[in-house]
Design a protein around this motif. Structure first.
Motif, PDB file in Angstrom:
ATOM      1  N   ARG A 180     -36.535 168.741 -54.044  1.00 24.50           N
ATOM      2  CA  ARG A 180     -35.578 167.701 -54.415  1.00 24.50           C
ATOM      3  C   ARG A 180     -34.439 167.645 -53.415  1.00 24.50           C
ATOM      4  NH1 ARG A 180     -33.296 168.093 -59.075  1.00 24.50           N
ATOM      5  NH2 ARG A 180     -34.230 170.039 -59.735  1.00 24.50           N
ATOM      6  N   GLY A 228     -39.322 164.669 -59.841  1.00 24.24           N
ATOM      7  CA  GLY A 228     -38.188 164.119 -59.112  1.00 24.24           C
ATOM      8  C   GLY A 228     -36.958 163.930 -59.988  1.00 24.24           C
ATOM      9  N   LEU A 229     -37.162 163.820 -61.311  1.00 24.99           N
ATOM     10  CA  LEU A 229     -36.028 163.676 -62.227  1.00 24.99           C
ATOM     11  C   LEU A 229     -35.446 165.020 -62.625  1.00 24.99           C
ATOM     12  CD1 LEU A 229     -37.193 160.874 -64.694  1.00 24.99           C
ATOM     13  CD2 LEU A 229     -35.529 160.697 -62.876  1.00 24.99           C
ATOM     14  N   GLY A 230     -36.058 166.098 -62.184  1.00 23.31           N
ATOM     15  CA  GLY A 230     -35.558 167.430 -62.536  1.00 23.31           C
ATOM     16  C   GLY A 230     -36.615 168.231 -63.280  1.00 23.31           C
ATOM     17  N   LEU A 255     -36.317 170.310 -65.811  1.00 24.84           N
ATOM     18  CA  LEU A 255     -36.180 170.307 -67.267  1.00 24.84           C
ATOM     19  C   LEU A 255     -36.750 169.021 -67.852  1.00 24.84           C
ATOM     20  CD1 LEU A 255     -34.948 172.538 -68.946  1.00 24.84           C
ATOM     21  CD2 LEU A 255     -32.842 171.208 -69.066  1.00 24.84           C
ATOM     22  N   LYS A 256     -36.420 167.916 -67.202  1.00 22.04           N
ATOM     23  CA  LYS A 256     -36.882 166.613 -67.665  1.00 22.04           C
ATOM     24  C   LYS A 256     -38.421 166.553 -67.610  1.00 22.04           C
ATOM     25  CE  LYS A 256     -36.294 162.167 -68.575  1.00 22.04           C
ATOM     26  NZ  LYS A 256     -35.558 161.679 -69.735  1.00 22.04           N
ATOM     27  N   ALA A 273     -39.778 168.582 -70.341  1.00 21.20           N
ATOM     28  CA  ALA A 273     -39.565 167.950 -71.638  1.00 21.20           C
ATOM     29  C   ALA A 273     -40.618 166.873 -71.896  1.00 21.20           C
ATOM     30  CB  ALA A 273     -38.164 167.344 -71.700  1.00 21.20           C
ATOM     31  N   ALA A 332     -40.775 153.713 -53.965  1.00 24.11           N
ATOM     32  CA  ALA A 332     -40.425 155.112 -54.181  1.00 24.11           C
ATOM     33  C   ALA A 332     -41.316 155.793 -55.208  1.00 24.11           C
ATOM     34  CB  ALA A 332     -38.966 155.244 -54.605  1.00 24.11           C
ATOM     35  N   VAL A 358     -37.559 165.345 -76.419  1.00 18.21           N
ATOM     36  CA  VAL A 358     -36.191 165.829 -76.215  1.00 18.21           C
ATOM     37  C   VAL A 358     -35.393 164.799 -75.440  1.00 18.21           C
ATOM     38  CG1 VAL A 358     -34.844 167.843 -75.588  1.00 18.21           C
ATOM     39  CG2 VAL A 358     -37.331 168.011 -75.686  1.00 18.21           C
ATOM     40  N   LEU A 406     -32.374 164.852 -73.283  1.00 24.36           N
ATOM     41  CA  LEU A 406     -31.495 165.845 -72.654  1.00 24.36           C
ATOM     42  C   LEU A 406     -30.066 165.305 -72.575  1.00 24.36           C
ATOM     43  CD1 LEU A 406     -33.830 166.949 -69.739  1.00 24.36           C
ATOM     44  CD2 LEU A 406     -33.364 168.195 -71.842  1.00 24.36           C
ATOM     45  N   GLU A 430     -29.285 164.221 -67.044  1.00 25.55           N
ATOM     46  CA  GLU A 430     -30.413 164.290 -66.124  1.00 25.55           C
ATOM     47  C   GLU A 430     -29.889 164.636 -64.746  1.00 25.55           C
ATOM     48  OE1 GLU A 430     -32.835 160.798 -66.480  1.00 25.55           O
ATOM     49  OE2 GLU A 430     -33.205 161.238 -68.580  1.00 25.55           O
ATOM     50  N   GLU A 431     -30.701 165.457 -64.056  1.00 25.76           N
ATOM     51  CA  GLU A 431     -30.211 165.981 -62.773  1.00 25.76           C
ATOM     52  C   GLU A 431     -30.193 164.934 -61.677  1.00 25.76           C
ATOM     53  OE1 GLU A 431     -32.132 169.782 -61.604  1.00 25.76           O
ATOM     54  OE2 GLU A 431     -32.911 169.660 -63.640  1.00 25.76           O
ATOM     55  N   ALA A 432     -31.169 164.055 -61.709  1.00 21.44           N
ATOM     56  CA  ALA A 432     -31.327 163.173 -60.557  1.00 21.44           C
ATOM     57  C   ALA A 432     -31.308 161.716 -60.982  1.00 21.44           C
ATOM     58  CB  ALA A 432     -32.637 163.492 -59.845  1.00 21.44           C
ATOM     59  N   ASP A 433     -30.985 160.866 -60.044  1.00 19.76           N
ATOM     60  CA  ASP A 433     -31.036 159.439 -60.259  1.00 19.76           C
ATOM     61  C   ASP A 433     -32.488 158.976 -60.252  1.00 19.76           C
ATOM     62  OD1 ASP A 433     -29.592 157.268 -60.853  1.00 19.76           O
ATOM     63  OD2 ASP A 433     -28.391 157.272 -59.033  1.00 19.76           O
ATOM     64  N   PHE A 434     -32.729 157.811 -60.790  1.00 11.95           N
ATOM     65  CA  PHE A 434     -34.084 157.283 -60.790  1.00 11.95           C
ATOM     66  C   PHE A 434     -34.150 156.089 -59.852  1.00 11.95           C
ATOM     67  CE2 PHE A 434     -37.439 154.586 -62.703  1.00 11.95           C
ATOM     68  CZ  PHE A 434     -38.490 155.446 -62.491  1.00 11.95           C
ATOM     69  N   TRP A 435     -35.276 155.987 -59.132  1.00 14.15           N
ATOM     70  CA  TRP A 435     -35.371 155.015 -58.047  1.00 14.15           C
ATOM     71  C   TRP A 435     -35.837 153.635 -58.479  1.00 14.15           C
ATOM     72  CZ3 TRP A 435     -40.316 154.305 -59.148  1.00 14.15           C
ATOM     73  CH2 TRP A 435     -41.042 155.412 -59.602  1.00 14.15           C
ATOM     74  N   TYR A 480     -38.795 153.374 -65.660  1.00 14.59           N
ATOM     75  CA  TYR A 480     -38.159 154.579 -66.206  1.00 14.59           C
ATOM     76  C   TYR A 480     -38.670 154.851 -67.617  1.00 14.59           C
ATOM     77  CZ  TYR A 480     -34.644 157.779 -67.903  1.00 14.59           C
ATOM     78  OH  TYR A 480     -34.021 158.871 -68.443  1.00 14.59           O
TER      79      TYR A 480
END
Lengths: 322, 254
Positions: free
Chosen positions: A81, A212-214, A216-217, A220, A267, B79, B81, B84-89, B95
């Motif tokens: 990432r 790519g979203l993490g 944990l995600k 999940a 992407a 779940v 959350l 979220e850690e990252a942005d989505f493209w 999404y």
């Protein structure tokens, strides 16, 4: 028409065009009719031999090498990432380079040099993997850092080898370090690896999107994250090793081709992966054709051409982004 | 459907809850309440299998959470959350479609039933017109609704929602709560959500779990657990209680 489809058509055309250009250009002049004669007729002749024994393997090697590097770049950018991850982050190229240079210094032949490069690459992968995946605990940041640290250590050893090497061998070594397809062997294995990994990658595309979203995600939403990460790691490592064994440490392709596709508006990995492979292949084929024709009979290292061609193109793409 | 059997959770240096036992059944809507750092998120992660318990077990339909295929688990448990850690493209629709991952059959893309589920989920959060918008251009509240839509498209049987109302304006808070209540009451789902607002649990929730910062916790039916004195002790803040129609509302007494 959707953007990925449009890009796919454009890039397929570009890929075909780059392969044809590679077959047509060179010191021995071959016209288009001669090319078709040479490809489709079994009649032996100079044109036939030049096409089948020199240009086809070289063009296919360039294409496979570019495709593998781009594929590896996409995989590592999602695994770590990190937008700046490239195939050489795992230390593969420095490991392979050190192996190859050591073999060269010891006066080994081409076959032994490739074996040494392979051994160096595998050793680097094992070290990075062993240090960053202990106790089943995976940490992208540690992979990245381990790879960077190992690469700089190996680079120092490479510089040392260059300094210590006899004058006559330094030029050959520099070609290897900058990337050069003149000594590429049979590209069949590389093509097989490219085909298998690309197909596998496309089937796992949604998992890559989720990762790519993490972590944990992804977890999940039902992705078995650790097996996926291991798969990506070894897939990327395999692709990089196959590419490095064909063309040495060719820069730029693995880092920037994936970004070029993203800047063109695609992407999601289901489209990004094959498009990056096509663009990487076409781009490196074109660069290699120029490398061996621009100053013919003098050959240039293709790694220099990839940067000279790619940097302006990337700057234009970056500039037009809204 | 989800049974917590004497679980203990901790973060380095601190026990968040000790020997916590409760059961969540279909049709129940739970509020998880506690002050900052009391372990609400860690609990949500433990209940969904994203984190391990120090002790005790989380049983889903009688079997341990760790056992079994992760995609099957994601069909049972969804779940939301906290972040979220990252942005989505991609687009909002792309999404939301990611929520369909546990259900996909094909290796090569989404099926029509996935698209239908995603569009229905977007409609449920009032975002039908947003399907083609780039996710990155959404406001904070719109993103939160898109994330709720994603978990609706996932369609699990147990919803674990970590601060589902964050960034939402008052209208969308009540709309989201009505949606969760509908999931529980009309569609027989189990919903457990972390809330920070004492206005809502007494109005919408059937059950509540209070996590005190000394590691004790109390779980049970809302009308038993939600008590002004208990909530005052939980938040360390004086409260007023109002009863109006179906709801009991607690407000800071300042």
């Amino acid at each position: 028409m959707s953007r990925p489809l449009l890009l796919a058509i454009a890039l397929l055309t570009a890929a075909m065009a780059s392969l044809f250009a590679a077959l047509l250009s060179g010191t021995f002049p071959i016209s288009v009719p001669q090319l078709f004669d040479g490809i489709f007729s079994p009649a032996p002749g100079v044109a036939h031999d030049v096409i089948w024994q020199l240009r086809v393997p070289r063009a296919l090697a360039a294409f496979a090498c570019g495709g593998l590097l781009a594929l590896s770049g996409v995989l590592l950018q999602v695994l770590l990432r990190n937008a700046l991850a490239d195939p050489y982050i795992l230390g593969v190229s420095s490991g392979a380079s050190l192996g190859a240079l050591a073999a060269l210094t010891l006066g080994a032949g081409a076959a032994l040099m490739n074996t040494a490069a392979l051994a160096g690459a595998i050793a680097a992968i094992i070290i990075v993997f062993g240090l960053s995946f202990r106790r089943g605990d995976w940490n992208a940041y540690r992979v990245l850092l381990t790879g960077v640290v190992l690469s700089s250590g190996l680079s120092a050893l490479i510089s040392l080898t260059l300094v210590m090497a006899p004058q006559g061998q330094v030029k050959g070594m520099l070609f290897w370090l900058m990337g050069d397809l003149s000594y590429a062997g049979d590209p069949l294995v590389a093509w097989l690896i490219l085909a298998v990994l690309t197909t596998l990658g496309i089937t796992q595309a949604t998992r890559l999107d989720l990762l790519g979203l993490g972590e944990l995600k992804a977890q999940a939403l039902g992705v078995a994250v650790t097996p996926l990460q291991l798969g990506i790691f070894f897939g990327a490592a395999l692709a990089t090793v196959a590419a490095v064994l064909l063309g040495g440490a060719i820069g730029f392709v693995g880092l920037l081709i994936p970004h070029a596709i993203r800047l063109l508006g695609v992407a999601n990995h289901r489209a990004l992966l094959p498009l990056a492979v096509l663009l990487g292949g076409a781009f490196l084929t074109l660069a290699d054709t120029l490398a061996r024709t621009l100053l013919a009979p003098q050959q240039l290292p293709v790694g220099v051409l990839t940067a000279l061609l790619g940097v302006p193109a990337m700057l234009v793409l970056l500039g037009r982004r809204r | 459907m989800l049974h917590c059997d004497g679980i203990t959770l901790s973060v380095p240096g601190r026990v968040l809850c000790r020997d916590l036992t409760f059961t969540v059944e279909p049709g129940q809507l739970w509020a998880v309440l506690g002050v900052n750092g009391s372990g609400k998120t860690t609990l949500i992660h433990a209940l969904s299998g994203l984190a391990r318990c120090d002790d005790g077990a989380v049983l889903l339909n009688g079997s341990a959470l760790e056992s079994g295929d992760s995609r099957r688990r994601a069909r049972e448990i969804g779940v939301l959350l906290q972040q979220e850690e990252a942005d989505f493209w991609g687009s909002v629709l792309e999404y939301v479609l990611l929520g369909r991952f546990p259900h996909t059959q094909s290796w090569f893309g989404w099926g029509s039933e996935d698209e239908e589920a995603a569009l229905a989920a977007l409609a449920a959060v009032g975002m039908t017109g947003f399907a083609r918008r780039r996710y990155a251009t959404l406001s904070g509240g719109e993103r939160q609704r898109a994330r709720i839509a994603q978990i609706l498209a996932q369609g699990p049987r147990l919803y674990l929602l970590d601060e589902p109302l964050q960034h939402l304006d008052l209208r969308h808070q009540t709309a989201a709560l009505a949606l969760f209540q509908q999931l529980a009451v009309e569609r027989g789902k189990a919903v457990m959500m972390v809330l920070h607002d004492t206005l809502w649990p007494g109005r919408y929730c059937s059950h509540a779990l209070l996590m005190h910062d000394d590691g004790t916790a109390r779980a049970g039916p809302a009308r038993e657990v939600l008590d002004r004195a208990v909530l005052e002790r939980l938040y360390g803040c004086p409260l007023q209680e109002f009863a109006q129609g179906a709801g009991r509302y607690f407000l800071p007494d300042v």
